[in-house]
Write a protein that holds these residues in place. Structure first.
Motif, short mmCIF file in Angstrom:
data_model
loop_
_atom_site.label_atom_id
_atom_site.label_comp_id
_atom_site.label_asym_id
_atom_site.label_seq_id
_atom_site.Cartn_x
_atom_site.Cartn_y
_atom_site.Cartn_z
N ILE A 125 45.55 44.67 35.24
CA ILE A 125 44.82 45.19 34.08
C ILE A 125 45.16 44.41 32.81
O ILE A 125 44.74 44.77 31.71
N GLY A 126 45.93 43.32 32.96
CA GLY A 126 46.31 42.51 31.81
C GLY A 126 45.34 41.38 31.54
O GLY A 126 44.26 41.28 32.16
N ASP A 127 45.71 40.54 30.63
CA ASP A 127 44.87 39.40 30.23
C ASP A 127 45.30 38.10 30.87
O ASP A 127 44.60 37.08 30.73
N ASP A 128 46.42 38.10 31.57
CA ASP A 128 46.94 36.88 32.18
C ASP A 128 47.12 37.09 33.68
O ASP A 128 47.27 38.22 34.17
N SER A 129 47.12 36.00 34.41
CA SER A 129 47.41 36.07 35.84
C SER A 129 48.89 36.39 36.05
O SER A 129 49.75 35.99 35.25
N LYS A 130 49.19 37.12 37.13
CA LYS A 130 50.56 37.55 37.35
C LYS A 130 50.80 37.77 38.84
O LYS A 130 49.92 38.24 39.56
N LEU A 168 47.64 37.47 40.97
CA LEU A 168 46.40 38.19 40.69
C LEU A 168 45.88 37.79 39.32
O LEU A 168 46.60 37.84 38.32
N ALA A 169 44.59 37.41 39.30
CA ALA A 169 43.94 37.09 38.03
C ALA A 169 43.58 38.39 37.31
O ALA A 169 43.57 39.47 37.91
N PRO A 170 43.27 38.35 36.03
CA PRO A 170 42.87 39.56 35.31
C PRO A 170 41.69 40.25 36.02
O PRO A 170 40.73 39.61 36.44
N ALA A 171 41.80 41.57 36.16
CA ALA A 171 40.81 42.43 36.82
C ALA A 171 40.79 42.27 38.34
O ALA A 171 40.08 43.01 39.02
#
Length: 207
Positions: A125-130, A168-171
């Motif tokens: 749910i963030g703005d960056d990949s993680k 995981l990419a954003p969304a």
């Protein structure tokens, strides 16, 4: 007949002593007071046998039924509700603690107690990949005992796919299974989920 006997016969008979009107009135008054006192005592005894009136309630009024207090509202997430920690939103979709082995026919892992397989969806749910790391997740039973995930059993349960070791990419979201080896008489109650090994974590109920 002797002289003394004749004198006694000649003495006039005394009239009976009359009762004083004042004494009669006093006696009547005392009797009346006693009757009134007994009557008042009877009324008081009847009132006490019926119970004392409740404070703030008029005498003779019946107490109404007690109003039940509202039950406290349940706080915190329920099973299946999304929970969030850092950049990830987690949703537990299924818990299966009926297996003693996981894997294929010739490639499998056997539990020391039994396996609890937890199906989980993770969304960025963030703005960056993680990266999401399944090894950072911990399960707890009702007594607070912690259990780490079994990585090899998790690999078998996910059919050889490392579902929970990827970026995981954003969304973007991924679904996979976490596996915990717990004693047979233990029931897991809570899953502590982290978006990284050093994050604060969030609790998701398993029941």
């Amino acid at each position: 007949m002797s002289h003394d006997l004749r004198q006694q016969r000649r003495r006039p008979v005394r009239a009976s002593r009359s009762v004083s009107p004042v004494k009669v009135s006093v006696a009547i008054l005392v009797s009346a007071v006693a009757v009134v006192a007994l009557f008042a005592a009877g009324i008081a005894a009847q009132q006490f046998s019926g119970g004392l009136p409740v404070a703030g309630q008029a005498a003779g009024a019946s107490a109404g039924p007690a109003t039940p207090s509202p039950s406290p509202k349940k706080t915190g997430p329920a099973f299946g509700d999304p929970v969030r920690d850092g950049q990830f939103e987690f949703t537990v979709t299924r818990v299966d603690c009926s297996k003693s082995t996981v894997g294929l026919e010739h490639i499998k892992r056997t539990a020391e107690g039994r396996f609890c397989v937890i199906s989980l969806t993770v969304r960025n749910i963030g703005d960056d990949s993680k990266y999401f790391v399944g090894q950072a997740q911990t399960a707890y039973d009702g007594s607070g005992t912690a259990y780490d995930s079994d990585e090899l059993a998790g690999l078998y349960a996910n059919r050889g796919v490392e579902a929970f070791v990827q970026k995981l990419a954003p969304a973007e979201k991924v679904t996979g299974k976490l596996v915990f080896d717990v004693p047979k008489n233990v029931a897991l109650t809570t899953l502590e989920l982290h978006d990284s090994p050093l994050s604060g974590g969030v609790l998701a109920p398993l029941r």
